[in-house]
Design an enzyme around this catalytic site. Structure first.
Site, PDB file in Angstrom:
ATOM      1  N   TYR A 186      10.640  -2.071  -9.280  1.00  0.00           N
ATOM      2  CA  TYR A 186       9.262  -2.135  -9.761  1.00  0.00           C
ATOM      3  C   TYR A 186       8.267  -1.245  -9.018  1.00  0.00           C
ATOM      4  O   TYR A 186       7.496  -0.528  -9.640  1.00  0.00           O
ATOM      5  CB  TYR A 186       8.780  -3.587  -9.709  1.00  0.00           C
ATOM      6  CG  TYR A 186       7.316  -3.764 -10.025  1.00  0.00           C
ATOM      7  CD1 TYR A 186       6.843  -3.624 -11.332  1.00  0.00           C
ATOM      8  CD2 TYR A 186       6.390  -4.071  -9.028  1.00  0.00           C
ATOM      9  CE1 TYR A 186       5.489  -3.780 -11.629  1.00  0.00           C
ATOM     10  CE2 TYR A 186       5.049  -4.233  -9.317  1.00  0.00           C
ATOM     11  CZ  TYR A 186       4.597  -4.082 -10.613  1.00  0.00           C
ATOM     12  OH  TYR A 186       3.269  -4.233 -10.904  1.00  0.00           O
TER      13      TYR A 186
ATOM     14  N   ASP B 181      10.389  -6.390 -15.713  1.00  0.00           N
ATOM     15  CA  ASP B 181      10.947  -6.225 -14.372  1.00  0.00           C
ATOM     16  C   ASP B 181      11.090  -7.536 -13.616  1.00  0.00           C
ATOM     17  O   ASP B 181      11.901  -7.629 -12.694  1.00  0.00           O
ATOM     18  CB  ASP B 181      10.075  -5.265 -13.550  1.00  0.00           C
ATOM     19  CG  ASP B 181       8.661  -5.790 -13.390  1.00  0.00           C
ATOM     20  OD1 ASP B 181       8.416  -6.599 -12.477  1.00  0.00           O
ATOM     21  OD2 ASP B 181       7.791  -5.395 -14.188  1.00  0.00           O
TER      22      ASP B 181
ATOM     23  N   ASN C 162       2.005   0.919   5.873  1.00  0.00           N
ATOM     24  CA  ASN C 162       2.524   0.242   4.682  1.00  0.00           C
ATOM     25  C   ASN C 162       3.586  -0.756   5.116  1.00  0.00           C
ATOM     26  O   ASN C 162       4.551  -0.382   5.786  1.00  0.00           O
ATOM     27  CB  ASN C 162       3.134   1.273   3.718  1.00  0.00           C
ATOM     28  CG  ASN C 162       3.857   0.619   2.557  1.00  0.00           C
ATOM     29  OD1 ASN C 162       3.521  -0.483   2.150  1.00  0.00           O
ATOM     30  ND2 ASN C 162       4.844   1.303   2.013  1.00  0.00           N
ATOM     31  N   GLY C 163       3.396  -2.026   4.751  1.00  0.00           N
ATOM     32  CA  GLY C 163       4.378  -3.044   5.095  1.00  0.00           C
ATOM     33  C   GLY C 163       3.738  -4.237   5.775  1.00  0.00           C
ATOM     34  O   GLY C 163       2.525  -4.308   5.946  1.00  0.00           O
TER      35      GLY C 163
ATOM     36  N   GLY D 243      -1.422   0.516  -4.683  1.00  0.00           N
ATOM     37  CA  GLY D 243      -2.555  -0.268  -4.200  1.00  0.00           C
ATOM     38  C   GLY D 243      -3.829   0.103  -4.924  1.00  0.00           C
ATOM     39  O   GLY D 243      -4.159   1.283  -5.011  1.00  0.00           O
TER      40      GLY D 243
ATOM     41  N   CYS E  76       0.811  -1.206   0.000  1.00  0.00           N
ATOM     42  CA  CYS E  76       0.000   0.000   0.000  1.00  0.00           C
ATOM     43  C   CYS E  76       0.846   1.258   0.000  1.00  0.00           C
ATOM     44  O   CYS E  76       2.071   1.211   0.004  1.00  0.00           O
ATOM     45  CB  CYS E  76      -0.941   0.008   1.196  1.00  0.00           C
ATOM     46  SG  CYS E  76      -0.184  -0.473   2.743  1.00  0.00           S
TER      47      CYS E  76
END
Length: 471
Positions: A254, A356, A110-111, A35, A7
């Site tokens: 990416y 990628d 995020n994570g 996201g 995200c």
């Protein structure tokens, strides 16, 4: 199967009320690539929180009327989500809002926590009741517990970080303060800037700061906490330097937008270097170089510059396919609907095709087939990442080795499976060239994990537990 990141987070702090919802909307729009499942905004109007969250893209969830309904505010926190832990449903939309005895809190994250399973077990055994299946609610619970015995919300977050392990970039909003934090490893990016109107802006990537008219100031250091309040900006560094820096190298390959700068390194330049390296270590006798839109374009430019082989626009991408696109039936090829070959450019040509990554190989096989159907004579595929060999536990959607083609087939076998005449990956030892050896995590390629491997690695581990409890 394609790779997804969990995200993106966005926040703002202003001395006087501003149109915080609209600013957040533009910030999320710039982070949409991080996201596409759901998004949300929470605005703080003098301690009163107003929010809207739902499934869908930013422009689907936030209509003009919904944005107008938000009051002006001095703070906001916002989020776009792709779920790598927890189900795809509305209850997992962020930011998460919490009411507790010492006030209110909204939190976006995020994570992935590598110790989420153990933390959640401990919380549930102490009586905690969870409403979502994401790591974010676990973080919110721990911060809330610490707030009950801490003099301030920033102290609560500081204390909570001693219990959290893994990847987390957090933006947290209380009635009076906006606080952001980056985990001590620095797995995920987080930066801040300031607009000409003196509005502080915090975001996962610098491109979102620029999108709202802000000027980038700097990235947060791994382990750093920044506190924005009427007293100014305060930096807390108790956790800085406690771990070796391990920024996810796939941010450069990416995830991030090419116009972003992460930890002082241009994402665009990093991808160009990847292409240059590929041209040196895996040269090809070809007529043109083509990048798979969009993440292969920069590396294709690097390969072309280094090799002297002309760069060509071999594909047209349908830019109007979003989350609401109805997936085609088995008789239709979704890749063909998204990508079309320009026959006049590729027919009869020997092509270097740059992408990628290769995950299962299914998408790569279809892309190669599109070019061959358009008359390409040879396809020499080059990949700007090493082979995926291991799961990621820090926010990348690779949760097992089962579907990774590189785990089960040699490079030559993979080339035959996808229909390429040759195949070359970026060597693992060259990853340091992309990040200027600035400290990075490459566990999904090397298997060298910075943290302990989680006890339960299933993406739906908390969904499964809820199902078992409801039997």
């Amino acid at each position: 199967m394609s790779i997804h990141e969990e995200c993106g987070v966005f926040g703002l702090f202003a001395a006087e009320p501003v149109d915080a919802a609209h600013i957040s909307y533009y910030g999320l729009y710039a982070l949409q690539h991080r996201g596409q499942e759901s998004c949300g905004i929470v605005v703080n109007d003098d301690g009163v929180f107003s929010s809207h969250k739902d499934m869908g893209l930013v422009n689907e969830v936030f209509s003009r009327d919904i944005l107008k309904a938000f009051p002006k505010g001095t703070m906001a926190v916002a989020h776009v989500r792709y779920g790598t832990t927890g189900g795809t449903n509305r209850r997992n939309c962020q930011p998460i809002e919490v009411n507790h005895i010492k006030g209110r809190m909204a939190l976006a994250h995020n994570g992935n926590l590598s110790n989420a399973f153990e933390l959640r077990n401990s919380l549930e055994l102490s009586g905690a009741i969870f409403h979502t299946t994401s790591d974010t609610e676990t973080i919110a619970y721990i911060v809330t517990h610490e707030r009950l015995k801490s003099p301030s919300i920033e102290d609560a977050l500081n204390n909570a970080m001693y219990r959290l392990d893994g990847a987390y970039s957090i933006i947290l909003m209380s009635p009076q303060k906006l606080i952001c934090a980056r985990d001590p490893y620095g797995f995920r990016p987080l930066c801040y800037g300031k607009t000409a109107d003196d509005i502080y802006v915090i975001a996962s990537e610098s491109c979102a700061i620029e999108a709202v008219g802000g000027e980038f100031i700097r990235d947060l250091d791994p382990g750093e906490i920044l506190v924005f309040s009427k007293n100014g900006v305060v930096s807390l560094k108790d956790h800085c330097g406690t771990k070796n820096k391990k920024t996810c190298v796939f941010e450069y390959i990416y995830f991030a937008r090419p116009d972003s700068v992460i930890d002082g390194i241009s994402v665009h330049e990093s991808r160009i270097r990847a292409g240059e390296i590929l041209a040196k270590v895996h040269p090809a006798d070809a007529d043109i170089v083509i990048g798979v839109p969009d993440s292969g374009l920069d590396a294709a430019l690097g390969f072309s510059r280094q090799s002297g082989i002309p760069l060509s626009l071999g594909f047209i991408k349908n830019k109007y396919i979003g989350r609401t696109f109805i997936a085609p039936s088995d008789r239709m090829d979704q890749v063909k609907i998204k990508l079309s070959a320009i026959k006049s450019e590729v027919s009869g040509k020997r092509i270097v095709l740059i992408d990628d990554s290769i995950v299962r190989g299914t998408t790569s096989r279809r892309i190669v087939r599109i070019l061959k159907d358009a008359g390409a004579r040879e396809i020499h595929m080059r990949v700007s990442a090493p082979p995926f060999l291991h799961p990621c536990y820090y926010g990348t959607d690779i949760d097992s080795e089962e579907n990774l083609i590189a785990c089960h087939h040699s490079i030559d076998e993979t080339a035959r499976i996808i229909g390429a005449d040759s195949l070359g990956y970026l060597p693992v030892e060259n990853l340091c060239d992309l990040t200027e050896n600035n400290g990075f995590c490459s566990a999904c390629f090397s298997g060298n994990y910075p943290t302990a491997v989680p006890a339960d690695t299933r993406k739906d581990r908390f969904e499964s537990r809820l199902s078992e409890k409801n039997k």
